[in-house]
Every structure is written in structure tokens, then in C-alpha cells.
Design a protein around this motif. Sequence first.
Motif, PDB file in Angstrom:
ATOM      1  N   LEU A 448       0.994  -1.265   0.134  1.00 53.68           N
ATOM      2  CA  LEU A 448       0.100   0.015   0.065  1.00 53.68           C
ATOM      3  C   LEU A 448       0.796   1.132  -0.044  1.00 53.68           C
ATOM      4  CD1 LEU A 448      -3.218   0.624   1.841  1.00 53.68           C
ATOM      5  CD2 LEU A 448      -1.558   2.315   1.990  1.00 53.68           C
ATOM      6  N   LEU A 449       0.614   1.967  -1.082  1.00 49.67           N
ATOM      7  CA  LEU A 449       1.563   3.234  -1.021  1.00 49.67           C
ATOM      8  C   LEU A 449       0.670   4.354  -0.735  1.00 49.67           C
ATOM      9  CD1 LEU A 449       2.973   1.177  -3.257  1.00 49.67           C
ATOM     10  CD2 LEU A 449       3.866   3.036  -4.007  1.00 49.67           C
ATOM     11  N   LEU A 450       0.988   5.126   0.384  1.00 42.80           N
ATOM     12  CA  LEU A 450       0.259   6.342   0.585  1.00 42.80           C
ATOM     13  C   LEU A 450       0.820   7.573   0.219  1.00 42.80           C
ATOM     14  CD1 LEU A 450      -2.176   7.744   2.014  1.00 42.80           C
ATOM     15  CD2 LEU A 450      -0.890   7.369   4.263  1.00 42.80           C
ATOM     16  N   ILE A 451       0.215   8.386  -0.728  1.00 41.83           N
ATOM     17  CA  ILE A 451       0.787   9.448  -1.278  1.00 41.83           C
ATOM     18  C   ILE A 451       0.269  10.860  -0.910  1.00 41.83           C
ATOM     19  CG2 ILE A 451       1.366  10.525  -3.510  1.00 41.83           C
ATOM     20  CD1 ILE A 451       0.524   7.765  -4.675  1.00 41.83           C
ATOM     21  N   ASN A 452       0.862  11.832  -0.372  1.00 37.16           N
ATOM     22  CA  ASN A 452       0.692  13.162   0.094  1.00 37.16           C
ATOM     23  C   ASN A 452       1.254  14.150  -0.808  1.00 37.16           C
ATOM     24  OD1 ASN A 452       1.159  15.822   2.110  1.00 37.16           O
ATOM     25  ND2 ASN A 452      -0.723  14.875   2.369  1.00 37.16           N
ATOM     26  N   LEU A 453       0.338  15.068  -1.353  1.00 39.32           N
ATOM     27  CA  LEU A 453       0.557  16.046  -2.265  1.00 39.32           C
ATOM     28  C   LEU A 453       1.191  17.434  -1.173  1.00 39.32           C
ATOM     29  CD1 LEU A 453      -2.021  16.056  -4.795  1.00 39.32           C
ATOM     30  CD2 LEU A 453       0.194  15.036  -5.090  1.00 39.32           C
ATOM     31  N   ASP A 454       2.556  17.568  -1.519  1.00 35.71           N
ATOM     32  CA  ASP A 454       3.004  18.758  -0.447  1.00 35.71           C
ATOM     33  C   ASP A 454       2.620  19.854  -0.831  1.00 35.71           C
ATOM     34  OD1 ASP A 454       4.857  16.915   0.921  1.00 35.71           O
ATOM     35  OD2 ASP A 454       6.419  17.028  -0.724  1.00 35.71           O
ATOM     36  N   ARG A 455       2.150  20.740   0.211  1.00 36.23           N
ATOM     37  CA  ARG A 455       1.490  22.181   0.284  1.00 36.23           C
ATOM     38  C   ARG A 455       0.595  22.129  -1.070  1.00 36.23           C
ATOM     39  NH1 ARG A 455       5.042  25.206   3.066  1.00 36.23           N
ATOM     40  NH2 ARG A 455       4.202  27.268   2.116  1.00 36.23           N
ATOM     41  N   PHE A 456      -0.390  21.140  -1.144  1.00 34.23           N
ATOM     42  CA  PHE A 456      -1.381  21.481  -2.241  1.00 34.23           C
ATOM     43  C   PHE A 456      -2.489  22.418  -1.620  1.00 34.23           C
ATOM     44  CE2 PHE A 456      -5.792  20.121  -3.753  1.00 34.23           C
ATOM     45  CZ  PHE A 456      -5.577  20.285  -4.844  1.00 34.23           C
ATOM     46  N   ARG A 457      -2.495  22.554  -0.489  1.00 35.59           N
ATOM     47  CA  ARG A 457      -3.703  23.687   0.030  1.00 35.59           C
ATOM     48  C   ARG A 457      -3.451  24.932  -0.523  1.00 35.59           C
ATOM     49  NH1 ARG A 457      -5.561  24.287   6.198  1.00 35.59           N
ATOM     50  NH2 ARG A 457      -7.611  25.424   5.819  1.00 35.59           N
ATOM     51  N   LEU A 458      -2.100  25.326  -0.901  1.00 34.58           N
ATOM     52  CA  LEU A 458      -1.818  26.548  -1.432  1.00 34.58           C
ATOM     53  C   LEU A 458      -2.339  26.795  -2.985  1.00 34.58           C
ATOM     54  CD1 LEU A 458       1.835  27.004  -0.419  1.00 34.58           C
ATOM     55  CD2 LEU A 458      -0.037  28.022   0.703  1.00 34.58           C
ATOM     56  N   VAL A 459      -2.642  25.434  -3.623  1.00 33.92           N
ATOM     57  CA  VAL A 459      -3.105  25.630  -4.812  1.00 33.92           C
ATOM     58  C   VAL A 459      -4.578  25.956  -4.663  1.00 33.92           C
ATOM     59  CG1 VAL A 459      -3.620  24.152  -7.035  1.00 33.92           C
ATOM     60  CG2 VAL A 459      -1.487  23.760  -5.564  1.00 33.92           C
ATOM     61  N   ASN A 460      -5.397  25.511  -3.727  1.00 29.90           N
ATOM     62  CA  ASN A 460      -6.596  25.820  -3.618  1.00 29.90           C
ATOM     63  C   ASN A 460      -6.893  27.301  -3.299  1.00 29.90           C
ATOM     64  OD1 ASN A 460      -8.115  23.507  -4.329  1.00 29.90           O
ATOM     65  ND2 ASN A 460      -7.821  22.549  -2.190  1.00 29.90           N
ATOM     66  N   ASP A 461      -6.141  27.860  -2.311  1.00 34.20           N
ATOM     67  CA  ASP A 461      -5.980  29.004  -1.810  1.00 34.20           C
ATOM     68  C   ASP A 461      -5.589  30.088  -2.867  1.00 34.20           C
ATOM     69  OD1 ASP A 461      -6.835  28.093   0.617  1.00 34.20           O
ATOM     70  OD2 ASP A 461      -4.974  28.136   1.577  1.00 34.20           O
ATOM     71  N   ALA A 462      -4.698  29.924  -3.583  1.00 38.95           N
ATOM     72  CA  ALA A 462      -4.179  30.886  -4.334  1.00 38.95           C
ATOM     73  C   ALA A 462      -4.913  30.823  -5.784  1.00 38.95           C
ATOM     74  CB  ALA A 462      -2.727  30.542  -4.747  1.00 38.95           C
ATOM     75  N   LEU A 463      -5.285  29.532  -6.410  1.00 38.34           N
ATOM     76  CA  LEU A 463      -6.008  29.433  -7.781  1.00 38.34           C
ATOM     77  C   LEU A 463      -7.741  29.261  -7.556  1.00 38.34           C
ATOM     78  CD1 LEU A 463      -3.267  27.615  -9.498  1.00 38.34           C
ATOM     79  CD2 LEU A 463      -3.541  30.098  -9.242  1.00 38.34           C
ATOM     80  N   GLY A 464      -8.064  28.915  -6.390  1.00 38.07           N
ATOM     81  CA  GLY A 464      -9.393  28.316  -6.118  1.00 38.07           C
ATOM     82  C   GLY A 464      -9.681  27.086  -6.397  1.00 38.07           C
ATOM     83  N   TYR A 465     -10.894  26.506  -5.685  1.00 37.96           N
ATOM     84  CA  TYR A 465     -11.107  25.353  -5.658  1.00 37.96           C
ATOM     85  C   TYR A 465     -11.207  24.390  -7.155  1.00 37.96           C
ATOM     86  CZ  TYR A 465     -11.275  25.516  -0.445  1.00 37.96           C
ATOM     87  OH  TYR A 465     -10.841  25.684   0.634  1.00 37.96           O
ATOM     88  N   ALA A 466     -12.154  25.337  -7.908  1.00 36.40           N
ATOM     89  CA  ALA A 466     -12.121  24.761  -9.250  1.00 36.40           C
ATOM     90  C   ALA A 466     -11.065  24.344 -10.032  1.00 36.40           C
ATOM     91  CB  ALA A 466     -12.937  25.790 -10.258  1.00 36.40           C
ATOM     92  N   VAL A 467      -9.768  25.234  -9.965  1.00 37.27           N
ATOM     93  CA  VAL A 467      -8.571  24.889 -10.505  1.00 37.27           C
ATOM     94  C   VAL A 467      -7.877  23.737  -9.442  1.00 37.27           C
ATOM     95  CG1 VAL A 467      -6.151  25.586 -10.815  1.00 37.27           C
ATOM     96  CG2 VAL A 467      -8.075  27.060 -11.465  1.00 37.27           C
ATOM     97  N   GLY A 468      -8.156  23.780  -8.369  1.00 35.55           N
ATOM     98  CA  GLY A 468      -7.904  22.766  -7.634  1.00 35.55           C
ATOM     99  C   GLY A 468      -8.457  21.169  -7.944  1.00 35.55           C
ATOM    100  N   ASP A 469      -9.637  21.235  -8.100  1.00 36.26           N
ATOM    101  CA  ASP A 469     -10.228  19.951  -8.589  1.00 36.26           C
ATOM    102  C   ASP A 469      -9.845  19.712  -9.822  1.00 36.26           C
ATOM    103  OD1 ASP A 469     -11.593  19.979  -6.556  1.00 36.26           O
ATOM    104  OD2 ASP A 469     -13.558  20.730  -7.235  1.00 36.26           O
ATOM    105  N   GLN A 470      -9.213  20.314 -10.817  1.00 39.53           N
ATOM    106  CA  GLN A 470      -8.949  20.230 -12.196  1.00 39.53           C
ATOM    107  C   GLN A 470      -7.242  19.340 -11.849  1.00 39.53           C
ATOM    108  OE1 GLN A 470      -8.682  22.914 -15.642  1.00 39.53           O
ATOM    109  NE2 GLN A 470     -10.143  24.307 -14.263  1.00 39.53           N
ATOM    110  N   VAL A 471      -6.600  19.948 -11.063  1.00 38.63           N
ATOM    111  CA  VAL A 471      -5.186  19.652 -10.662  1.00 38.63           C
ATOM    112  C   VAL A 471      -5.519  18.120  -9.904  1.00 38.63           C
ATOM    113  CG1 VAL A 471      -3.336  19.746  -9.153  1.00 38.63           C
ATOM    114  CG2 VAL A 471      -4.364  21.667 -10.238  1.00 38.63           C
TER     115      VAL A 471
END
Length: 858
Positions: A448-471
Motif C-alpha cells: 500500500l503506497l500512501l501519497i501526500n501532495l506537499d503544500r497542495f492547499r496553497l493551490v486551492n487558496d491561490a487559484l481557487g477550488y475549481a482549479v484545485g479540482d482540475q489538478v
Amino acid sequence: MSDDEGQARLFGSAFDHASAGMTLVDDSGIYLRVNRAYADFIGYTVEELVGRYFGDFTCTRDHDADVALVGDLISGVRSAILREKEYRHRDGRILPALVSSTLVRPIPGGRWQLLSTVDSLTEQHSAQRQLAEMSSTVDGIVTVDQAGRIVAWNQGAERLLGYTSADMLGQEFAVVVPVRVRQEYQAGLAQFVAGGSPLRGTTVEVPAVHADGRELLTELSLSTWAHDGHPRYTAILRDVTVQRRAQRAAALIRHAAVTANSADAFDDAAADVVREVCVRLQWRAGHAWISGSERAVWHVGEHGHDAACTLSECAARGDAGSMSEMPGDGVALIVTDLARLKPWGGSLAGCGIGAAVAVPVLTGGEAIGVLSFYLPADIATPDHDLLQALEQIGLALGRVVERQRTNETLAWQATHDPVTDLANRRLLLDHIRDSQQACRSVAAQSALLLINLDRFRLVNDALGYAVGDQVLRLVAERLRLAAGPGNLLARLSADEFVVLTELPTDPGNTVSAGLAHRLLQALGEPLTIGGHELRLRASIGIRPIHAGNLPPGLLPAAVLRDADAALRQAKRRGKDQVVVFDGALAGTAVRRVDDEIALARAITEEQLLVHYQPIIALDTGRPVGAEALVRWNRPGQGRVAPDRFIPLAEDTGLIIDLGRWVLRRACRDAARWTSEAPVMADASVSVNVSPRQLTHPRFIGDLDAALADSGLPARRLTLEITETALISEPEAVMETLHEIRIRGVQLALDDFGTGYSSLSYVQKLPATILKIDKSFVDPITGPGAGTSLSEVVIKLADATGLVTVAEGVENPEQASALRLLGCHRGQGYTWSRPIAQNELSQIAGALSIVSDVPGTAV
């Protein structure tokens, strides 16, 4: 959107677009919701019906029965009700309907609501009235002699069968009997003449052939009498073709409605309905198919022939066949040219097929499938009324498809992430359980490989949740391609993904580690969304799964916990790191759970302490405030470092309760300084506030309660926030900050210069204090030495009217240099370490009487 909101939206869509009438009534009989089909049925609009009492549209004689039946549902005597009742149309007409009802409770423990499906019976009852009119016509009377020749033929028989008496006198009655049953008729007549027939004095139904070739169904009663000593046999014939067809059609519609209401799957309902149609109508075979199905559902009746049976072969394969003209316009289609039934239409002649009928299966007015029936060559094709009945059957089965697809959608949503369509935690845990069982029973291995995206919250905060969902969708696709087929991918949270892979063998975990590095490489490729180029980095924790590391009773959630321990170790090592779980980390995972439980208990049982580090005015050397710093003396373990339990509180959400406790204690202690530490009577207390606290809906209420309960003036409280709090949900945080300032509480921007704030952003904040991070202070060795970074920050603060406080001032030289730069305040070991409340009076008093050299320590 939550699971409950998603499910409510799906129910509303299915309800509103159902082809049958749908109503939802509350426990007082008021329509809460009706669909367009029901409103059209009784001649009103949806808006006119909602909020009205159901009895306003129900015939009086049905009202009391309805109330009684609902009482049966509430008491549990019945789980569902199927009944006929009558509705009152807007124009005064009385409309019959078949109604299926059941109780639902949208809110557990809440009031019940009655959900009903309403199917019109208007056409069926109209046909039955026509039958009653037909039965009043003059019957046909035919008399035959002992040889079966006709000796009397009345006008009723002429009207019934289309032959005149001149045509029929002297003919054998067998000429009006269909060829397929003629032999059976002659045998029965011989038995009747011999006196051994049980039909004497009874009524039977027999088919007859009209002069124009139509086949009729007649009701026949036989009697015998003598003429000149010779026996005569008189048959009274009544045409019951329309009556029986209507009854048969009504029975088929009713059967289909009952079956559709009780079936969960289209195949089950279709198999039952197709068989019922074929048996009742004596049709040879039939099948049902809907788009997306690989096989059709078949029924083939008994029919003997010498050659191989094409119908049976098709049924065995589940063939659906095809027609050059499918019933896509929503009406049934009769096909008499068998060549159109490709690819095996021509061979149906060997099964005695003369025609086929195709009936659309409809949902929302769209044909999504077909019912096909195959008629023997000696049976007439269905008339208009029967075709309409078959179309009603197609609609009923369409409702099964609607319900089945809604259930399938709900089942999918219950086990999959709505953004990426990957498996969710629930489905992942099921697969982990399966992997554990496989590894215990056979020599298998998984990881089982558990993957965490580093500092992904900044994507949502800076670009919005719509862009975050696309990412997130692009991340899911990259993981899918890099992991390859046969692996399960899941999304656990906003920035966590899982790959569960089966491995034939993996000595030293080299295969799973290699997969992890391929995943990191795939994620690291730049991606462009909405004109923004992004580079993602991640950390991965691997939890091998094999017989050697699966102790009895190990739950799937524990496997995830172990992977999380490896992931946290990877994140501590930096970015793009991979760590494999081992025995050493096992203790870490267990300790983390124990720490979480112990910290929660420490908060509720007040095992925590608050120490205070004085804040000094650099121009006078006197204390003007103190920063509240929480400490934890854990029973049996002693002092727990803040850098260990504060991040734990942040991760687990305990920071809300911990922050509330510290705020209340600090306000209460500061209010006592007036009497216990007079030197600090007007000093302020600074309390650190987590970003999660600022976005919590109860934070302002907690602040008001802390001030009110302690009696501390708001001007003596300073809340310290970090730049990360500003990046997370900036609009909500900004609103909270303004609420804080309205109350007169001071705001300090902590650790300035280590985050992401720009000067323009700082100017927008309602902060009154700017704290210079220790990393800017450390290079200072004396006036003019190592002061450049601090000098920039101090000048920025002066330009914006902020009070500056230097943190981590460790020696008098640093204190003097900061004072000369214009810094207003300082705190650090130069003056005092953090101390308990009962020590504050003594230390503050000593600081207030030292010489005027600001850097002097006590």
C-alpha cells in the motif's frame, strides 16, 4: 457537496422526471412534492398542488379507505400498498388509477412521509365499458345436425362471423374453426355427439374465423334437442374478442406494474414480464434488452420442429438481434418482413414465426431498450389496443431501469470519490481486507503506497477550488498511468492518494519502492492549468503486506495507519521522499494514537500549564506584556516538547479545544496581574491563535466568553497569528480579524518574513503589531553588525504604523542593536525564559527596577 446532499439531489431528479405520477405527502395529508406527470394527470400545475390536502383531489368514497390503509403502514401491518382508487380531474372527470404507496422517513427518527406512484387506468376502464356495450348485442345462434352440417344460421351469426345463412347452410361448422384447432374441434364434437362430453350445458371459449380472415374469440354454450327423431345441436356464440383482449391487456399491464414496483433489477423484471406476455398471448418467444447490456433476457415457449431451433440458439447466446427500424419514436412496431430481423431473421421461418413486435423501453421519453416478441404464423398481429398495452409495459420496465440506474449511481458514489472517480476510503478498506486474506492464505504479497501532495492547499487558496479540482483529476490520471493496470487507486482526502498493488514477490521492497519513485516522477512533471504552470511534489509512505507482517486481528485501518507513519517520516526527511514502514515505525504509529488520546484527556482534565515570557519595551527596559506559552507535563512521562504536541493537535483537530483552553486561562491569569503582579497591571497578554481556530465558526464566541468570564479589558489582549493563517481561506480569515479588532483586541503578525506575505498584503490587515522572527535576529552581533534583515522589517513596520517586537533576543548586544534600529519591543532569554504564573510577579518586578540599559538580564 456532502454524501447526503448528493443523494437528495439524485432522488429529486428521479422523482421529478419519472414517467409515472409521483407524490410525497406528509403525515397531515399535505402534498410536499408532486411531479409533472401527476399534475398533468389531474389537470393542475405542480405549483397548484404543492401545499394542498390530498383529499381535495380524491373521490369521497376513497378518502376513508386511504386513511385506513396509511394507518396500516404506520402500524407495520403492511410494508407497502397497491390499490385502485379514483381521482377528481380539474374539469370534474373521475379518473381511475393504480396506486403503489410506501412510507419513508427522510430524517432518521423524524416524521413519516407517504411516497406514492400513480399509474392511469383510464384506457383500461374505457375498454371495459366498450366490452359491456358489446355484450348487449344479439348473440349468434347456429344449429348443426349429427354430421356436423349447419342447418340453422341466424342474423346474429351473420353479424358475428360475416357469413350469410345462404353461404353457410349445409356447410360443416368446422369451416369457421381455425385450422390449428380444427382437429381438436372435430374430436370434441364426436365426443359430444356420443354423449361423453363434459361440455354439455356449460360455456367454453373457442376461436373462430371471420369471413374476412380475422380470428375471433367466442364464448360458446352447447345444447341438444331432437327434430323428427334426429338429434340437433345448437351453439349460442357471443363475441368476446374485445372483452378478452382488454382483460388480457389489463392483466398484462397490472402484472408489469406489480413486477416493476417490486423488482430491483431490469433483467429480473423483464424475464418475468416477457414470459407472462408470451404465455398469455400464446406468442412463441420474446426477449428484452437495454443499452449497455451485453446479453438480452429471453423466453422461448415449447414448439416442435425438425430443424435446429433458431430461437433457442439465440436465447442461449443472449442475442438481441437488430431491426432496420427500431422503435425509437416511442411507439411499438410490427414487423412482418422477417428479413429485417438481422442477422437471423430468415431462419425464423423454421420456428413457424410469421411476425415480430418491437416495443420501446422508455425512460424520460427516451428509448433506452426494446422488448421483442415473435408471433406464430397462424396468430393475428396485435391490434391498436394491445399495442398500447405493450407500450405501457415498456414504460413500466423503464421505471425499473430508472430505479436501477439511480441505485447504481448511489452505490458508486458510496464507494468512489466524486472529484476523481477513484475509490474512496470505504472501498479501499474492503480491498485491503481482501489483500490481507490473500496474503495469509497463499504466498502472495501486496503493498500500500500512501501519497501526500506537499503544500497542495496553497493551490486551492491561490487559484481557487475549481482549479484545485482540475489538478486533482490530472493527478489521478497521472497516478493511474504510472501505476499501470491491475492496481487499485483511491483518494483519501484533499491531498492524499493511495495505490494498492499486488506483487508476485518483492524482496527488500525494491519493486514497491521503484513504483513509488515512478509515481513521484510522474507527479513532478510540470502541468499547466488556466494559464498557470504548476510543479507538484509529494511524499510517499509504503506499507508492505505479506504473511510475515500480518498479526492476527490486524484491521485494514491499521494498515493505513502504518502507511501514514511511514508517510510522516518521509515528510520529515523533506520533499520527494519515500519511506518503507518497518518495525521501528510501528511503535511510532502506536505512540501517535496514544499521544492523541492522552492530549485529549490532558485538555479535558486540565493537565496543561501556561507559562509566560515577558515582552520588554526596549526604550525603558520595563515589561509591557507577556506571551502565553502552553506546556504539558504528561503523567508518567514528564514534560512533552511543544514542537511534538502542538503539530499533533493541529493534525487531529484538537487545536480547537486546546486553543480555547489556553485563551481562557491566559485571560484569567492576566486579569489577576492587577493584584498579584502590580508591575504588570496594565500589561497585555499575547496568545497564539491557530489558522484552524480563525476559520472555526465558534471562535468569536469563544473570544467573547474568555473576555467576559475573566473581566480582562479587550485592549490588554493580543492575538498572534502567522502568515499561513492569511493564506488559508483569506476572505473568511479577514472577516474574523476585523471582528477581533472591532472588540478592541490587538492583533500581532507573528514570524513575519518566513512566509509569503507581501507589503501590499500586510497593509490590508487590521494588525497593530509585527513580530520579527528569531531567524532575522540571530545574525545580529552588535550595533550595525548582522542587522540588515531586521532593519528592513523595522522600516516596513514604521511605514505602515505597526509596533515591532523582536523574538529570540538572546543577549544584550542584540537588544541594544535592535533599540538603535528603532524596534519597539523585544522578548527572549536576554530578559527571561518562559515562567509560571506564580513566578511572574517576582521576575517582572526585578525587570522594572534594573538600570536603564535595556539589555540587562535578571
